[in-house]
Scaffold this motif. Structure first.
Motif, mmCIF file in Angstrom:
data_model
loop_
_atom_site.group_PDB
_atom_site.id
_atom_site.type_symbol
_atom_site.label_atom_id
_atom_site.label_comp_id
_atom_site.label_asym_id
_atom_site.label_seq_id
_atom_site.Cartn_x
_atom_site.Cartn_y
_atom_site.Cartn_z
ATOM 1 N N VAL A 1 0.847 -1.200 0.000
ATOM 2 C CA VAL A 1 0.000 0.000 0.000
ATOM 3 C C VAL A 1 0.881 1.248 0.000
ATOM 4 O O VAL A 1 0.623 2.215 -0.739
ATOM 5 C CB VAL A 1 -0.940 0.016 1.224
ATOM 6 N N PHE A 2 1.921 1.225 0.816
ATOM 7 C CA PHE A 2 2.860 2.338 0.874
ATOM 8 C C PHE A 2 3.532 2.559 -0.483
ATOM 9 O O PHE A 2 3.643 3.699 -0.956
ATOM 10 C CB PHE A 2 3.916 2.073 1.948
ATOM 11 N N VAL A 3 3.988 1.472 -1.097
ATOM 12 C CA VAL A 3 4.651 1.569 -2.402
ATOM 13 C C VAL A 3 3.724 2.210 -3.424
ATOM 14 O O VAL A 3 4.122 3.110 -4.183
ATOM 15 C CB VAL A 3 5.109 0.181 -2.885
ATOM 16 N N TRP A 4 2.471 1.784 -3.431
ATOM 17 C CA TRP A 4 1.493 2.332 -4.378
ATOM 18 C C TRP A 4 1.248 3.815 -4.133
ATOM 19 O O TRP A 4 1.157 4.605 -5.084
ATOM 20 C CB TRP A 4 0.184 1.553 -4.266
ATOM 21 N N MET A 5 1.169 4.206 -2.867
ATOM 22 C CA MET A 5 0.948 5.609 -2.521
ATOM 23 C C MET A 5 2.086 6.489 -3.032
ATOM 24 O O MET A 5 1.864 7.564 -3.592
ATOM 25 C CB MET A 5 0.812 5.769 -1.009
ATOM 26 N N ARG B 1 1.142 10.344 -3.843
ATOM 27 C CA ARG B 1 0.241 10.693 -2.742
ATOM 28 C C ARG B 1 1.057 10.689 -1.452
ATOM 29 O O ARG B 1 0.907 9.823 -0.588
ATOM 30 C CB ARG B 1 -0.914 9.695 -2.667
ATOM 31 N N TYR B 2 1.926 11.693 -1.345
ATOM 32 C CA TYR B 2 2.912 11.698 -0.271
ATOM 33 C C TYR B 2 2.286 11.881 1.112
ATOM 34 O O TYR B 2 2.804 11.367 2.105
ATOM 35 C CB TYR B 2 3.950 12.788 -0.534
ATOM 36 N N GLY B 3 1.193 12.613 1.182
ATOM 37 C CA GLY B 3 0.517 12.784 2.466
ATOM 38 C C GLY B 3 -0.002 11.466 3.007
ATOM 39 O O GLY B 3 0.244 11.105 4.169
ATOM 40 N N TRP B 4 -0.718 10.735 2.163
ATOM 41 C CA TRP B 4 -1.245 9.429 2.568
ATOM 42 C C TRP B 4 -0.107 8.428 2.795
ATOM 43 O O TRP B 4 -0.174 7.592 3.702
ATOM 44 C CB TRP B 4 -2.210 8.896 1.514
ATOM 45 N N ARG C 1 7.858 16.319 1.103
ATOM 46 C CA ARG C 1 7.392 16.352 -0.286
ATOM 47 C C ARG C 1 5.976 16.900 -0.404
ATOM 48 O O ARG C 1 5.518 17.191 -1.516
ATOM 49 C CB ARG C 1 7.441 14.945 -0.882
ATOM 50 N N VAL C 2 5.269 17.003 0.716
ATOM 51 C CA VAL C 2 3.902 17.538 0.686
ATOM 52 C C VAL C 2 3.973 19.043 0.479
ATOM 53 O O VAL C 2 4.750 19.745 1.144
ATOM 54 C CB VAL C 2 3.151 17.202 1.991
ATOM 55 N N GLU C 3 3.158 19.567 -0.428
ATOM 56 C CA GLU C 3 3.260 20.970 -0.829
ATOM 57 C C GLU C 3 3.057 21.944 0.324
ATOM 58 O O GLU C 3 3.678 23.001 0.377
ATOM 59 C CB GLU C 3 2.241 21.260 -1.939
ATOM 60 N N THR C 4 2.171 21.615 1.246
ATOM 61 C CA THR C 4 1.851 22.540 2.338
ATOM 62 C C THR C 4 2.831 22.452 3.513
ATOM 63 O O THR C 4 2.706 23.204 4.477
ATOM 64 C CB THR C 4 0.427 22.277 2.858
ATOM 65 N N ALA C 5 3.790 21.552 3.438
ATOM 66 C CA ALA C 5 4.743 21.363 4.543
ATOM 67 C C ALA C 5 5.990 22.234 4.331
ATOM 68 O O ALA C 5 6.330 22.577 3.200
ATOM 69 C CB ALA C 5 5.149 19.903 4.640
ATOM 70 N N PRO C 6 6.667 22.600 5.449
ATOM 71 C CA PRO C 6 7.939 23.343 5.338
ATOM 72 C C PRO C 6 9.041 22.413 4.854
ATOM 73 O O PRO C 6 9.829 21.878 5.655
ATOM 74 C CB PRO C 6 8.178 23.838 6.764
#
Length: 206
Positions: free
Chosen positions: A37-41, A46-49, A156-161
């Motif tokens: 599941v992690f690999v697919w994300m 889908r870095y947040g998930w 890698r999440v856009e909203t993260a620092p």
């Protein structure tokens, strides 16, 4: 609050079960099932998930041991299944990180090469039995890796620092890798002592 060895109780006499069907073992299997599941994300960006799944992977690595001690469900299968599942999951996660460009290549070299050499030598020295008691150093190393890798992924999440998280994650990763190399030497020496004990006809207690 005790982190290492949490769930241990002084009011019971621990016994080692021979059955596979224990709650801790089922948690371990569930954890291993989350790896694809992690690999697919990650492959779907889908870095947040993916971060959430990775945090769950890390949390259940601690939870299964806690439950085993709390419920007196330490088992022969669990003693080798848990570390094997941990190592395989960690290697898969690291490969995904490097291939996807999330982590530098030195992470794979520092973790995977010692693991492959250690597992191979341990199986040979232990006559096919991969069961190795986990040291506190190994647990600290694992904790650092399980904290730093989600941070690196979260960057890698856009909203993260991103820059701050990446810097902190790389530092923790580097420390974890150094401890991993030290732990690998410790485990190799432990495997040698075990091999000498088995060769002399004695029994190994860890």
């Amino acid at each position: 609050m005790k982190i290492i060895g949490a769930g241990g109780r002084d009011d019971i006499e621990y016994r080692e079960l021979t059955t596979f069907w224990t709650l801790p073992n089922l948690i371990t299997v569930l954890r291993f099932g989350l790896v694809p599941v992690f690999v697919w994300m990650v492959q779907s960006d889908r870095y947040g998930w993916a971060t959430i799944v990775l945090v769950v992977l890390g949390a259940t690595d601690w939870i299964d041991g806690y439950v085993a001690r709390l419920l007196n469900q330490i088992s022969t299968v669990g003693k080798w299944l848990d570390p094997v599942a941990d190592r395989v999951a960690l290697i898969v996660v690291i490969v995904v990180f490097v291939v996807d460009g999330i982590a530098p290549a030195w992470l794979a070299y520092a973790i995977i090469i010692p693991d492959v050499l250690l597992i191979t030598s341990t199986v040979i020295l232990a006559r096919g039995n991969p069961n190795q008691p986990v040291s506190n150093l190994g647990k600290i190393r694992t904790a650092l890796l399980l904290v730093s890798m989600p941070l690196l992924l979260l960057s890698r999440v856009e909203t993260a620092p991103g820059e701050v998280l990446e810097t902190v994650a790389i530092v923790l990763l580097a420390i974890g890798c150094v401890l991993h190399l030290i732990a690998a030497v410790f485990y190799f020496r432990q495997a040698q002592r075990r091999a000498r004990m088995l060769k002399s006809g004695g029994t190994w207690s860890g």
